[in-house]
Write a protein that holds these residues in place. Structure first.
Motif, PDB file in Angstrom:
ATOM      1  N   LYS A 291      -9.802  -5.359  -3.976  1.00  0.00           N
ATOM      2  CA  LYS A 291      -8.387  -5.091  -4.157  1.00  0.00           C
ATOM      3  C   LYS A 291      -7.940  -5.643  -5.503  1.00  0.00           C
ATOM      4  O   LYS A 291      -8.327  -6.749  -5.888  1.00  0.00           O
ATOM      5  CB  LYS A 291      -7.584  -5.744  -3.027  1.00  0.00           C
ATOM      6  N   GLY A 292      -7.115  -4.866  -6.221  1.00  0.00           N
ATOM      7  CA  GLY A 292      -6.633  -5.331  -7.513  1.00  0.00           C
ATOM      8  C   GLY A 292      -5.775  -4.303  -8.202  1.00  0.00           C
ATOM      9  O   GLY A 292      -5.525  -3.208  -7.677  1.00  0.00           O
TER      10      GLY A 292
ATOM     11  N   ILE B  97      -7.288  -9.234  -7.121  1.00  0.00           N
ATOM     12  CA  ILE B  97      -6.347 -10.103  -6.415  1.00  0.00           C
ATOM     13  C   ILE B  97      -6.971 -10.511  -5.087  1.00  0.00           C
ATOM     14  O   ILE B  97      -7.824  -9.822  -4.540  1.00  0.00           O
ATOM     15  CB  ILE B  97      -4.984  -9.418  -6.174  1.00  0.00           C
ATOM     16  N   GLY B  98      -6.542 -11.664  -4.583  1.00  0.00           N
ATOM     17  CA  GLY B  98      -7.057 -12.134  -3.301  1.00  0.00           C
ATOM     18  C   GLY B  98      -8.316 -12.956  -3.453  1.00  0.00           C
ATOM     19  O   GLY B  98      -8.424 -13.816  -4.328  1.00  0.00           O
TER      20      GLY B  98
ATOM     21  N   ARG C 247      -1.870  -0.503  -7.930  1.00  0.00           N
ATOM     22  CA  ARG C 247      -2.597  -1.512  -7.149  1.00  0.00           C
ATOM     23  C   ARG C 247      -3.359  -0.784  -6.048  1.00  0.00           C
ATOM     24  O   ARG C 247      -2.765  -0.089  -5.224  1.00  0.00           O
ATOM     25  CB  ARG C 247      -1.645  -2.539  -6.541  1.00  0.00           C
ATOM     26  N   ILE C 248      -4.668  -0.937  -6.037  1.00  0.00           N
ATOM     27  CA  ILE C 248      -5.498  -0.199  -5.099  1.00  0.00           C
ATOM     28  C   ILE C 248      -6.486  -1.144  -4.414  1.00  0.00           C
ATOM     29  O   ILE C 248      -6.703  -2.281  -4.860  1.00  0.00           O
ATOM     30  CB  ILE C 248      -6.281   0.940  -5.790  1.00  0.00           C
ATOM     31  N   GLU C 249      -7.079  -0.631  -3.341  1.00  0.00           N
ATOM     32  CA  GLU C 249      -8.213  -1.286  -2.695  1.00  0.00           C
ATOM     33  C   GLU C 249      -9.291  -0.230  -2.505  1.00  0.00           C
ATOM     34  O   GLU C 249      -9.054   0.805  -1.874  1.00  0.00           O
ATOM     35  CB  GLU C 249      -7.821  -1.885  -1.354  1.00  0.00           C
TER      36      GLU C 249
ATOM     37  N   TYR D 112      -1.418   1.152  -3.202  1.00  0.00           N
ATOM     38  CA  TYR D 112      -0.196   0.449  -2.816  1.00  0.00           C
ATOM     39  C   TYR D 112       1.040   0.989  -3.531  1.00  0.00           C
ATOM     40  O   TYR D 112       2.160   0.706  -3.099  1.00  0.00           O
ATOM     41  CB  TYR D 112      -0.315  -1.043  -3.147  1.00  0.00           C
ATOM     42  N   SER D 113       0.871   1.701  -4.629  1.00  0.00           N
ATOM     43  CA  SER D 113       2.013   2.019  -5.485  1.00  0.00           C
ATOM     44  C   SER D 113       2.241   3.506  -5.721  1.00  0.00           C
ATOM     45  O   SER D 113       3.298   3.874  -6.232  1.00  0.00           O
ATOM     46  CB  SER D 113       1.829   1.327  -6.848  1.00  0.00           C
ATOM     47  N   GLN D 114       1.317   4.357  -5.377  1.00  0.00           N
ATOM     48  CA  GLN D 114       1.485   5.778  -5.639  1.00  0.00           C
ATOM     49  C   GLN D 114       2.473   6.391  -4.653  1.00  0.00           C
ATOM     50  O   GLN D 114       2.378   6.155  -3.447  1.00  0.00           O
ATOM     51  CB  GLN D 114       0.139   6.503  -5.543  1.00  0.00           C
TER      52      GLN D 114
END
Length: 285
Positions: free
Chosen positions: A103-104, A119-120, A96-98, A148-150
């Motif tokens: 963002k998505g 997302i958003g 999940r990145i921006e 968000y996840s790395q």
């Protein structure tokens, strides 16, 4: 003819790998690697064909680079971005990145575009909007990429809880802390090992992963601020669970703890005296 044969060979290799490799992640990475190697071979074969000899490869590649750099700047930057993403591992499918204000969740990365499930936007919190966004890989060179996840698939979140003055403060604190410990214990345990790896890998200070409660006295109420760590995909659901259970337990205190709201309380109405100027004039006469 050689190029057609190369593309057929690349397609056959990708299908064979898809059938025999064990999991989706390995299949995806291997197929992308074969695709990139195939493009490189096609370029080499094309240049060799038009120059007539491999010894002129250096001159040909120089002239080719000078010619296409001006006309295909964005395309070249996108292709370079795909190599940068692949080798440096800026992000990968499933993250999940921006990036560039979008963002998505990354669902695909090819030689030119990164495809994301957005997302958003008009949807509150971190829910999918339903739009699939294709973004040029060149944007990895043009601005920050928020992942968000790395390395650390958790985020810190918080919410404020207004408590009315005169409430039982110790009871209120015990309610908030007990609910937080009950529902956040798993996230805390799972995040400890990941956070240690982040501290070891990067130049960063150690951080508090346990839930923390801060109390602030305001003009209208006592503000409880609960800060906690949570899985980046479960932020909204976790906040809902915490608010719901804390609200129920506060109602069960039978008025010992009362939630505050932005209302005004009139303590006393001032006395107003009215004077009749006409009667006062007659009395004076």
């Amino acid at each position: 003819m050689w190029i057609v044969l190369l593309f057929l060979l690349i397609g056959w290799i990708r299908r064979a790998l898809k059938r025999h490799l064990p999991d989706n992640a390995t299949k995806y990475k291997t197929q992308k690697g074969v695709e990139i190697i195939g493009y490189i071979i096609v370029v080499l074969v094309t240049i060799t064909y038009f120059t007539g000899s491999i010894k002129d490869f250096g001159l040909a590649i120089g002239l080719l680079t000078a010619g296409i750099t001006i006309t295909l700047q964005e395309l070249i930057l996108s292709i370079a971005g795909s190599f940068y993403i692949f080798f440096v591992k800026v992000y990968q499918p499933g993250d999940r990145i921006e990036i560039n204000g979008i963002k998505g969740d990354v669902i695909d990365i090819d030689s030119i575009y990164t495809t994301m499930m957005e997302i958003g936007e008009w949807v509150s919190s971190d829910n999918y909007s339903g739009r699939i966004v294709k973004l040029s890989n060149a944007f990895v060179f043009k601005g920050p990429v928020y992942n968000y996840s790395q390395d650390f698939p958790f985020v810190w979140d918080e919410f404020n809880l207004p408590i009315r003055y005169g409430s039982d403060m110790e009871l209120a604190k015990s309610i908030v802390i007990s609910v937080a410990q009950k529902h956040l214990a798993n996230y805390v345990q799972e995040s400890i090992a990941d956070w240690k790896e982040v501290v070891t890998k990067y130049y960063i200070e150690d951080a508090q992963v346990d839930p923390t409660l801060a109390i602030t006295m305001t003009d209208n109420w006592i503000q409880f601020n609960l800060r906690y760590i949570v899985d980046y995909k479960k932020r909204r659901h976790t906040k809902h669970i915490l608010n719901e259970e804390i609200g129920k337990l506060i109602q069960a205190t039978n008025g010992k703890v009362i939630l505050a709201s932005a209302t005004f309380e009139i303590v006393k109405i001032p006395t107003v005296q009215l004077h009749n100027e006409k009667n006062e004039t007659k009395n004076a006469e």
